[in-house]
Design a protein around this motif. Structure first.
Motif, short mmCIF file in Angstrom:
data_model
loop_
_atom_site.label_atom_id
_atom_site.label_comp_id
_atom_site.label_asym_id
_atom_site.label_seq_id
_atom_site.Cartn_x
_atom_site.Cartn_y
_atom_site.Cartn_z
N LYS A 125 0.80 -1.22 0.00
CA LYS A 125 0.00 0.00 0.00
C LYS A 125 0.83 1.27 0.00
CE LYS A 125 -3.78 2.21 2.59
NZ LYS A 125 -4.69 2.09 3.75
N HIS A 126 1.90 1.30 0.79
CA HIS A 126 2.67 2.54 0.98
C HIS A 126 4.05 2.51 0.31
CE1 HIS A 126 -0.31 3.91 3.90
NE2 HIS A 126 -0.24 2.73 4.48
N LEU A 181 -1.72 6.07 12.55
CA LEU A 181 -2.74 6.00 11.50
C LEU A 181 -2.28 5.13 10.34
CD1 LEU A 181 -3.95 9.72 11.49
CD2 LEU A 181 -5.08 7.74 12.53
N SER A 185 -4.21 1.61 9.38
CA SER A 185 -4.81 1.42 8.05
C SER A 185 -4.25 0.22 7.31
CB SER A 185 -4.60 2.69 7.21
OG SER A 185 -3.22 2.88 6.92
N SER A 186 -3.10 -0.29 7.77
CA SER A 186 -2.46 -1.42 7.10
C SER A 186 -2.56 -2.71 7.90
CB SER A 186 -0.97 -1.11 6.85
OG SER A 186 -0.83 0.08 6.08
#
Length: 335
Positions: A125-126, A181, A185-186
């Motif tokens: 994701k990041h 956060l 979120s992960s």
């Protein structure tokens, strides 16, 4: 004369008409008809008493028409329960902290799965912005989430506020807001690429099953156990989200729990995902019958006494449990 007087007078007229009709019908009803009616009622009562006596006799002998024993002198059979089977089954040090008790259920093996899957999804994701997490980071996240249930604030960001009126320094000391956060979120429990078709609990992976296994193995319940449902608050998108207006949360995930009736310890959990009716169609049993027997697996033939309300209980279920040396007891919520 007002409206109330007119209504009262009309009621008196209708009542008098009913009395007159009853008296006229009573005069037309002959004594012979009455005797015939009385004889027929006697025959019905006699046949009913004969049927009941036959059923009671058959019940005492163990062969009643519906499988249940009857008889004035019948006493329920006592099932022996070995008290040595109940209690803590895991090794617990003499001095253990609250955190130590928590780690009895969320073990290092479970935490390793969460760490690995969170890092996997975080990188997807990041990308390069993702900093790998370890077990301590996940425990910090869980601890702060639990603390948020005690310290109520309007938004997540307000927990890291520097405003003297809102400040709670422990949050910023444990982890920065942006880091919290990002990890939250992960947070993942399984690999998204291995999603089997039709598994609604796929996102929980093996973590939920491992926690349930720990609940069942750390402590065994005593003789008296109970089954009931609970609603885990959830208002997000979910195919098996339930709406139960009688519950405080109203919207959420429905759980069936088997607990020790004395201590309240949760021994087993089952998530209601909506396919229980399909599973029950080919068995000839009801949905709740299957749920009870699923939760009772491993506890049959030990002499337990199971408490549940009439939503779960039935004559067929009670008969099956008695065959497995388990008594049932019905409890109802106070009105």
């Amino acid at each position: 004369m007002n409206g109330r007087d007119i209504s009262s007078a009309a009621k008196k007229i209708r009542l008098q008409e009913d009395i007159d009709w009853y008296e006229s019908e009573a005069e037309d009803f002959s004594a012979e008809e009455y005797e015939e009616e009385d004889e027929s009622e006697k025959e019905i009562r006699q046949s009913e008493s004969e049927y009941e006596s036959e059923s009671e006799t058959a019940g005492v002998e163990g062969g009643s028409h519906d499988g249940f024993q009857r008889g004035a002198d019948l006493k329920p059979k006592e099932f022996h329960f070995d008290d040595s089977l109940a209690g803590v089954r895991s090794r617990i040090p003499g001095q253990i902290s609250i955190f130590g008790y928590l780690k009895l259920f969320i073990t290092s093996a479970i935490m390793n799965i969460i760490v690995n899957e969170t890092n996997r999804y975080g990188l997807q994701k990041h990308g390069d912005a993702w900093q790998l997490v370890d077990e301590k980071d996940i425990w910090r996240i869980f601890g702060l989430i639990l603390l948020m249930g005690i310290v109520k604030k309007p938004t997540l960001s307000s927990y890291w506020s520097t405003d003297p009126l809102l400040s709670t320094p422990v949050f910023s000391k444990m982890i920065s807001r942006n880091r919290f956060l990002m990890v939250l979120s992960s947070l993942h429990f399984t690999d998204n690429s291995e999603n089997p078709a039709g598994n609604k609990l796929f996102k929980l992976g093996s973590v939920f099953a491992m926690i349930c296994d720990r609940l069942s193995s750390v402590l065994l319940p005593g003789k008296f156990i109970s089954i009931d449902e609970s609603l885990l608050a959830w208002k997000g998108r979910l195919s098996f989200r339930q709406y139960i207006p009688s519950k405080r949360s109203r919207f959420g995930i429905k759980l069936f729990a088997l607990c020790d009736a004395v201590s309240g310890y949760v021994h087993k959990l089952s998530v209601y995902i909506g396919d229980e009716k399909e599973q029950a169609e080919g068995t000839g049993r009801g949905v709740t019958h299957n749920i009870v027997m699923k939760l009772m697996s491993g506890l049959l033939n030990l002499g337990h006494c199971l408490f549940m309300d009439n939503f779960y209980n039935s004559p067929e279920l009670a008969a099956e449990l008695v065959k497995n040396n388990t008594h049932t007891a019905l409890f109802r919520a106070p009105i």
